[in-house]
Scaffold this motif. Structure first.
Motif, mmCIF file in Angstrom:
data_model
loop_
_atom_site.group_PDB
_atom_site.id
_atom_site.type_symbol
_atom_site.label_atom_id
_atom_site.label_comp_id
_atom_site.label_asym_id
_atom_site.label_seq_id
_atom_site.Cartn_x
_atom_site.Cartn_y
_atom_site.Cartn_z
ATOM 1 N N LEU A 65 84.016 68.911 19.788
ATOM 2 C CA LEU A 65 84.457 68.773 21.180
ATOM 3 C C LEU A 65 83.696 67.661 21.892
ATOM 4 N N LEU A 66 82.406 67.545 21.604
ATOM 5 C CA LEU A 66 81.616 66.460 22.199
ATOM 6 C C LEU A 66 82.116 65.104 21.724
ATOM 7 N N LEU A 67 82.422 65.014 20.430
ATOM 8 C CA LEU A 67 82.927 63.758 19.862
ATOM 9 C C LEU A 67 84.269 63.384 20.490
ATOM 10 N N VAL A 68 85.159 64.359 20.610
ATOM 11 C CA VAL A 68 86.480 64.102 21.191
ATOM 12 C C VAL A 68 86.356 63.698 22.661
ATOM 13 N N ALA A 69 85.472 64.361 23.402
ATOM 14 C CA ALA A 69 85.292 64.035 24.819
ATOM 15 C C ALA A 69 84.799 62.609 24.988
ATOM 16 N N SER A 70 83.812 62.227 24.174
ATOM 17 C CA SER A 70 83.278 60.860 24.244
ATOM 18 C C SER A 70 84.334 59.841 23.828
ATOM 19 N N ALA A 71 85.086 60.147 22.777
ATOM 20 C CA ALA A 71 86.133 59.233 22.315
ATOM 21 C C ALA A 71 87.231 59.080 23.359
ATOM 22 N N THR A 72 87.536 60.153 24.064
ATOM 23 C CA THR A 72 88.584 60.118 25.089
ATOM 24 C C THR A 72 88.205 59.182 26.229
ATOM 25 N N VAL A 73 86.924 59.186 26.601
ATOM 26 C CA VAL A 73 86.457 58.312 27.680
ATOM 27 C C VAL A 73 86.675 56.846 27.309
ATOM 28 N N ILE A 74 86.277 56.477 26.077
ATOM 29 C CA ILE A 74 86.444 55.087 25.636
ATOM 30 C C ILE A 74 87.919 54.746 25.474
ATOM 31 N N TRP A 75 88.682 55.689 24.987
ATOM 32 C CA TRP A 75 90.131 55.483 24.844
ATOM 33 C C TRP A 75 90.748 55.167 26.196
ATOM 34 N N TRP A 76 90.434 55.976 27.202
ATOM 35 C CA TRP A 76 90.980 55.777 28.550
ATOM 36 C C TRP A 76 90.518 54.449 29.120
ATOM 37 N N ALA A 77 89.233 54.127 28.941
ATOM 38 C CA ALA A 77 88.691 52.877 29.485
ATOM 39 C C ALA A 77 89.339 51.659 28.823
ATOM 40 N N THR A 78 89.601 51.752 27.535
ATOM 41 C CA THR A 78 90.211 50.636 26.806
ATOM 42 C C THR A 78 91.609 50.335 27.324
ATOM 43 N N PHE A 79 92.386 51.379 27.556
ATOM 44 C CA PHE A 79 93.750 51.165 28.041
ATOM 45 C C PHE A 79 93.800 50.923 29.551
ATOM 46 N N ASN A 80 92.600 50.807 30.128
ATOM 47 C CA ASN A 80 92.510 50.410 31.530
ATOM 48 C C ASN A 80 91.750 49.095 31.673
ATOM 49 N N GLY A 81 91.736 48.325 30.583
ATOM 50 C CA GLY A 81 91.233 46.957 30.654
ATOM 51 C C GLY A 81 89.873 46.692 30.057
ATOM 52 N N MET A 82 89.137 47.706 29.585
ATOM 53 C CA MET A 82 87.797 47.477 29.055
ATOM 54 C C MET A 82 87.863 47.077 27.584
ATOM 55 N N ALA A 123 71.947 66.354 16.803
ATOM 56 C CA ALA A 123 73.360 66.517 16.468
ATOM 57 C C ALA A 123 74.292 66.279 17.657
ATOM 58 N N PRO A 124 74.025 66.870 18.834
ATOM 59 C CA PRO A 124 74.893 66.582 19.988
ATOM 60 C C PRO A 124 74.882 65.104 20.375
ATOM 61 N N GLY A 125 73.695 64.479 20.276
ATOM 62 C CA GLY A 125 73.619 63.054 20.575
ATOM 63 C C GLY A 125 74.443 62.236 19.609
ATOM 64 N N TYR A 126 74.373 62.600 18.335
ATOM 65 C CA TYR A 126 75.177 61.903 17.328
ATOM 66 C C TYR A 126 76.660 62.018 17.650
ATOM 67 N N ALA A 127 77.101 63.227 18.001
ATOM 68 C CA ALA A 127 78.523 63.448 18.288
ATOM 69 C C ALA A 127 78.982 62.584 19.458
ATOM 70 N N LEU A 128 78.159 62.489 20.480
ATOM 71 C CA LEU A 128 78.527 61.701 21.657
ATOM 72 C C LEU A 128 78.611 60.211 21.327
ATOM 73 N N PHE A 129 77.624 59.693 20.626
ATOM 74 C CA PHE A 129 77.632 58.264 20.304
ATOM 75 C C PHE A 129 78.676 57.922 19.242
ATOM 76 N N GLU A 130 78.855 58.819 18.294
ATOM 77 C CA GLU A 130 79.891 58.580 17.292
ATOM 78 C C GLU A 130 81.273 58.629 17.932
ATOM 79 N N GLY A 131 81.390 59.421 18.997
ATOM 80 C CA GLY A 131 82.641 59.464 19.741
ATOM 81 C C GLY A 131 82.977 58.115 20.353
ATOM 82 N N LEU A 132 81.945 57.384 20.799
ATOM 83 C CA LEU A 132 82.174 56.036 21.335
ATOM 84 C C LEU A 132 82.765 55.132 20.253
ATOM 85 N N PHE A 133 82.219 55.257 19.054
ATOM 86 C CA PHE A 133 82.716 54.460 17.929
ATOM 87 C C PHE A 133 84.144 54.835 17.575
#
Length: 253
Positions: A49-66, A97-107
């Motif tokens: 869930l942490l990985l998906v949440a982090s990935a969702t943020v980058i996904w949204w930001a990318t499709f908004n110009g980032m 482990a939680p930190g890994y999930a968050l940063f890996e979510g960015l990737f």
């Protein structure tokens, strides 16, 4: 032979058992501090869930110009660092482990967005393929249709190491020369290599399931739930990325 996943190797789990056995016999051991299957599953869900949440943020930001390149690259680097630290200090896994999930979510989020722009719908296909593969492997392991023997481990580990070596050498050659690795492009050879890598990644899931089960049976320390969950997420991320690569080759014109 150990699981290729550095988080699920026999040495680390054996050390964890040894540290537990060092407790004086007169000491009352709280059984709630033992590794359990339910606890590992819960930790795996939290990390997912942490990985998906982090990935969702980058996904949204990318499709908004980032531009997703920088956060994706940064997430991969930090995630790798946390993996290395945890492999040497598994007792710190509840924090790492939680930190890994968050940063890996960015990737994951950045890479997924890049692929989605080029091949609309590919992310949904890759996610579906990853979940189906995970479910099938889990069922095959649970009902002992596939048994993890020492020979099985040897073959999977050898194949995984061969893949890692090939990727590393290909990357170095392409970085400093005009050499184009055979797994690039969408030739039949390239598609075949991707399919083979996916099979090996899936087989690593069996090794992960086996190591987690053995950890529970050996009543390892509670923090090994986070350690085992983190290793399982690493394998799933690898599998997902390989599905993205294969599907992109199949969709390339």
């Amino acid at each position: 032979m150990n699981s290729n996943n550095p988080f699920l190797n026999n040495k680390t789990f054996s050390n964890a058992v040894s540290r537990r056995d060092e407790v004086h016999q007169a000491t009352v051991i709280d059984q709630n501090q033992d590794m359990t299957l339910a606890g590992t599953i819960n930790r795996s869900l939290i990390l997912f869930l942490l990985l998906v949440a982090s990935a969702t943020v980058i996904w949204w930001a990318t499709f908004n110009g980032m531009n997703p390149i920088i956060p994706a690259f940064g997430g991969a680097i930090v995630g790798l660092i946390l993996v290395v630290i945890a492999s040497f200090k598994p007792e710190a896994s509840p924090y790492l482990a939680p930190g890994y999930a968050l940063f890996e979510g960015l990737f994951i989020g950045g890479v997924s967005a890049i692929f989605e722009v080029q091949y609309p719908g590919i992310v949904t296909q890759a996610v579906g393929a990853t979940f189906v593969t995970f479910g099938v492997c889990l069922a095959l392991y649970k009902y002992q249709i596939v048994k993890v023997t020492e020979q099985f481990k040897s073959v999977v580990v050898a194949a995984t190491l061969a893949i890692a070596t090939y990727y590393l050498i290909s990357w170095l050659f392409s970085l400093f020369t005009s050499f184009t690795p055979v797994h690039y492009g969408n030739s039949m050879m390239s598609i075949g290599i991707s399919a083979f890598v996916i099979i090996i990644a899936a087989l690593n899931l069996f090794l992960d399931f086996d190591r987690i089960e053995k950890g529970v049976e050996q009543k390892m320390p509670k923090y090994m739930e986070w350690y085992g969950a983190m290793g399982l997420i690493i394998t799933l991320v690898w599998l997902y990325i390989e599905f993205l690569r294969l599907l992109s080759k199949l969709n390339k014109k």
